[in-house]
Motif scaffolding. Structure first.
Motif, PDB file in Angstrom:
ATOM      1  N   LYS A 136      -6.441   1.733   6.075  1.00 38.64           N
ATOM      2  CA  LYS A 136      -5.786   0.424   6.057  1.00 38.64           C
ATOM      3  C   LYS A 136      -4.358   0.538   5.539  1.00 38.64           C
ATOM      4  O   LYS A 136      -3.452  -0.161   6.015  1.00 38.64           O
ATOM      5  CB  LYS A 136      -6.597  -0.542   5.200  1.00 38.64           C
ATOM      6  CG  LYS A 136      -7.949  -0.924   5.800  1.00 38.64           C
ATOM      7  CD  LYS A 136      -8.695  -1.906   4.925  1.00 38.64           C
ATOM      8  CE  LYS A 136     -10.029  -2.293   5.551  1.00 38.64           C
ATOM      9  NZ  LYS A 136     -10.798  -3.233   4.691  1.00 38.64           N
ATOM     10  N   ARG A 137      -4.149   1.405   4.561  1.00 38.34           N
ATOM     11  CA  ARG A 137      -2.788   1.548   4.026  1.00 38.34           C
ATOM     12  C   ARG A 137      -1.851   2.138   5.070  1.00 38.34           C
ATOM     13  O   ARG A 137      -0.683   1.774   5.156  1.00 38.34           O
ATOM     14  CB  ARG A 137      -2.802   2.416   2.764  1.00 38.34           C
ATOM     15  CG  ARG A 137      -3.340   1.670   1.549  1.00 38.34           C
ATOM     16  CD  ARG A 137      -3.100   2.448   0.269  1.00 38.34           C
ATOM     17  NE  ARG A 137      -3.976   3.599   0.183  1.00 38.34           N
ATOM     18  CZ  ARG A 137      -3.591   4.816  -0.173  1.00 38.34           C
ATOM     19  NH1 ARG A 137      -2.324   5.067  -0.435  1.00 38.34           N
ATOM     20  NH2 ARG A 137      -4.471   5.800  -0.264  1.00 38.34           N
TER      21      ARG A 137
ATOM     22  N   ALA B 255      -0.698  -0.508   7.279  1.00 39.83           N
ATOM     23  CA  ALA B 255       0.250  -1.363   6.559  1.00 39.83           C
ATOM     24  C   ALA B 255       1.621  -0.699   6.457  1.00 39.83           C
ATOM     25  O   ALA B 255       2.661  -1.374   6.563  1.00 39.83           O
ATOM     26  CB  ALA B 255      -0.293  -1.688   5.165  1.00 39.83           C
TER      27      ALA B 255
ATOM     28  N   ALA C  71      -2.882  -3.340  -2.177  1.00 42.20           N
ATOM     29  CA  ALA C  71      -3.925  -3.871  -1.322  1.00 42.20           C
ATOM     30  C   ALA C  71      -5.253  -3.960  -2.050  1.00 42.20           C
ATOM     31  O   ALA C  71      -5.512  -3.222  -3.015  1.00 42.20           O
ATOM     32  CB  ALA C  71      -4.075  -2.984  -0.087  1.00 42.20           C
TER      33      ALA C  71
END
Length: 344
Positions: A109-110, A113, A298
């Motif tokens: 997910k990072r 992002a 996050a």
């Protein structure tokens, strides 16, 4: 060279010799530079283009032996299992090894992002005309994620162990089109002006020569290209992320290793965190226009914190919603996102 080490020799089109910058060519059992006559090997299909290996704790030979051991297990273990083997062999305390594994599992997910942030800062999406390089890629999660957005994605790391782990990630995610090379971050094996974006996450604080690293990234970027860094803040009020101790960055650099060794028994000579002003000076002097921001932490990363540190993280996320607070967070926040654009 064993069959295991030299099997599946990679295509070296688009790579250059890290010593003399001439094109590299794949031969029957090696990779050669026809200009300076250097010959490079490969391991598990990844070219080994290192001129040196500056890791103070693991020798070049030990790195390759551990990489071969991981390659032998890659067929029977998934990425999580292979990462567990890696951290056990590295000798980190169990609590740190578990934390590093947790951070690695949260990187998907990072990575998305990071790419979204780069696109916002560029003012346009990444597309098939773009080439992206991830330096110090570890398991190459950013390069793997970028493969669906760009025309060419490349991942490099100075450790062959991480290259084997990266190959496993690429295999599991179906991103085999990503190119890999084992090389130093200060001696990138690419012609000048090759990439539109260079990404280095948690890298600049570990390289042996920071100005040389920044210069190498500048050289391989096209004019107007962007270097994206994610790096901890030396002056963070939180725990130092590599050794999990308070106050390390506020000590003079010559005293920090003694403090860390006294409290944890671990060395600290290989980490050189920078403050926001230090980053700006370093990058500006290399020919970049620089923007530094304190990014949101996050939820997937927030779950790794506990106690006082978790309360600090939550307070940080609340404070960064306000423009005036964001300026203060550049001084004492936990980490930075840096957008450095190569001037024309």
């Amino acid at each position: 060279m064993s069959a295991r080490e030299g099997a599946s020799l990679p295509c070296t089109s688009g790579f250059s010799c890290p010593a003399c910058a001439a094109p590299l060519h794949t031969r029957a059992s090696s990779i050669a530079c026809t200009s300076c006559n250097r010959v490079f090997s490969s391991l598990a299909g990844v070219p080994d283009l290192r001129l040196s290996y500056p890791d103070p704790y693991v020798s070049w030979e030990e790195d390759r032996e551990r990489a071969l051991a991981l390659a032998d297990r890659a067929g029977s273990l998934d990425l999580v299992g292979l990462l567990g083997e890696h951290w056990r062999a590295s000798g980190y305390p169990e609590t740190l090894a578990e934390r590093f594994l947790g951070l690695e599992l949260a990187t998907g997910k990072r990575a998305a992002a990071y790419l979204d942030a780069i696109e916002r800062e560029r003012g346009r999406p990444l597309d098939a005309e773009d080439a992206l390089l991830e330096v110090g890629c570890g398991t190459a999660v950013v390069a793997a994620t970028a493969a669906a957005r760009v025309g060419r994605a490349v991942g490099t790391d100075v450790s062959m162990r991480w290259m084997v782990l990266a190959k496993k990630r690429l295999s599991e995610t179906g991103a085999e089109a990503v190119e890999l090379a084992c090389c130093s971050a200060e001696q990138l094996p690419f012609p000048p002006s090759t990439f539109d974006v260079v990404v280095a996450v948690d890298v600049i604080e570990h390289v042996a020569h920071q100005p040389q690293f920044v210069a190498a990234c500048h050289a391989v970027l096209r004019p107007g290209g962007m270097l994206f860094l994610a790096t901890p803040n030396r002056l963070s009020l939180g725990l130092e992320p590599h050794v999990r101790l308070w106050g390390v960055g506020f000590l003079p650099r010559r005293l920090a290793p003694r403090y860390v060794r006294a409290l944890s028994g671990r060395p600290y000579d290989h980490v050189r965190l920078l403050s926001a002003p230090g980053l700006r000076r370093l990058l500006t002097s290399a020919g970049f226009s620089v923007k530094i921001v304190p990014p949101e932490i996050a939820t997937s990363t927030e779950q790794l914190y506990r106690g006082v540190e978790l309360r600090l993280v939550r307070a940080y996320n609340r404070a960064r919603r306000f423009a005036l607070a964001r300026r203060s967070l550049l001084a004492v926040g936990p980490f930075f996102h840096v957008f450095a654009t190569k001037r024309g």
